[in-house]
Write a protein that holds these residues in place. Structure first.
Motif, PDB file in Angstrom:
ATOM      1  N   ALA A  51      -0.193  -1.400  -6.651  1.00  0.00           N
ATOM      2  CA  ALA A  51      -1.613  -1.733  -6.492  1.00  0.00           C
ATOM      3  C   ALA A  51      -1.925  -3.146  -6.964  1.00  0.00           C
ATOM      4  CB  ALA A  51      -2.485  -0.716  -7.235  1.00  0.00           C
ATOM      5  N   THR A  96       0.833  -1.211   0.000  1.00  0.00           N
ATOM      6  CA  THR A  96       0.000   0.000   0.000  1.00  0.00           C
ATOM      7  C   THR A  96       0.865   1.258   0.000  1.00  0.00           C
ATOM      8  OG1 THR A  96      -0.161   0.217   2.413  1.00  0.00           O
ATOM      9  CG2 THR A  96      -1.839  -1.166   1.304  1.00  0.00           C
ATOM     10  N   PHE A 113      -0.623  -5.509  -4.395  1.00  0.00           N
ATOM     11  CA  PHE A 113      -1.525  -5.473  -3.244  1.00  0.00           C
ATOM     12  C   PHE A 113      -2.732  -6.369  -3.482  1.00  0.00           C
ATOM     13  CE2 PHE A 113      -5.461  -3.875  -1.397  1.00  0.00           C
ATOM     14  CZ  PHE A 113      -5.170  -3.961  -0.050  1.00  0.00           C
TER      15      PHE A 113
END
Length: 178
Positions: free
Chosen positions: A129, A109, A132
């Motif tokens: 992202a 993050t 993640f």
């Protein structure tokens, strides 16, 4: 019925401490993802529990591989013995992988994980992202796998203790009688 061979006290303490922490982390994790108002505070508790689980499981692995387990009861056959060893290794692998994947997920993050309210851990994954998303899905799958393996573990111990009456649970229990 003869007394069951018991694990040393340090092993029993680590076992039950791990059980409480893992159960708590799983419970808070499941509640957290369904809670809007308390998400941030639950997330902090969840990350702290995850870090504690990781540290204690590392201690357990060192303890387990430097000390022999007591002999299994005679009711455990050859094939079941292999299943016991396999499930134990699977539990250790899941209990190590789950907090590490969670740590990497938070790292992806772009922010470091914070435990105990203010202690910042180093990031172990790059800000990304897509990474993640993959780690988030992996963390969820590992949580369900952990629940399934723990349920199998508890079921096997209860089967032995209640049905076969071989005192399997007493190997990890704290009691005065031997």
């Amino acid at each position: 019925m003869t007394a069951a061979a018991r694990y040393p006290v340090r092993t029993r303490i680590l076992h039950w401490l791990t059980a409480v922490l893992v159960f708590s982390a799983l419970f808070i994790g499941f509640v957290m993802v369904n809670s809007i108002g308390s998400y941030a505070s639950l997330r902090g508790i969840h990350m702290t529990l995850g870090a504690l689980v990781l540290g204690i499981v590392v201690l357990r692995v060192v303890n387990r591989f430097t000390h022999r387990a007591p002999k299994l009861p005679d009711t455990v056959g050859w094939i079941e013995h292999k299943l016991v060893v396999g499930s134990e290794l699977t539990l250790y692998a899941l209990m190590l992988a789950q907090p590490l994947v969670g740590w990497a997920m938070v790292s992806a993050t772009g922010r470091p994980p914070v435990i105990f309210g203010s202690l910042r851990l180093p990031r172990i994954a790059p800000f990304d992202a897509d990474l993640f998303f993959v780690l988030r899905q992996t963390h969820s799958v590992l949580a369900y796998a952990l629940v399934a393996v723990i349920a199998a573990h508890v079921s096997a111990v209860l089967l032995h203790t209640l049905t076969l009456r071989d005192r399997m649970l007493s190997r990890m229990a704290f009691s005065r009688d031997r």
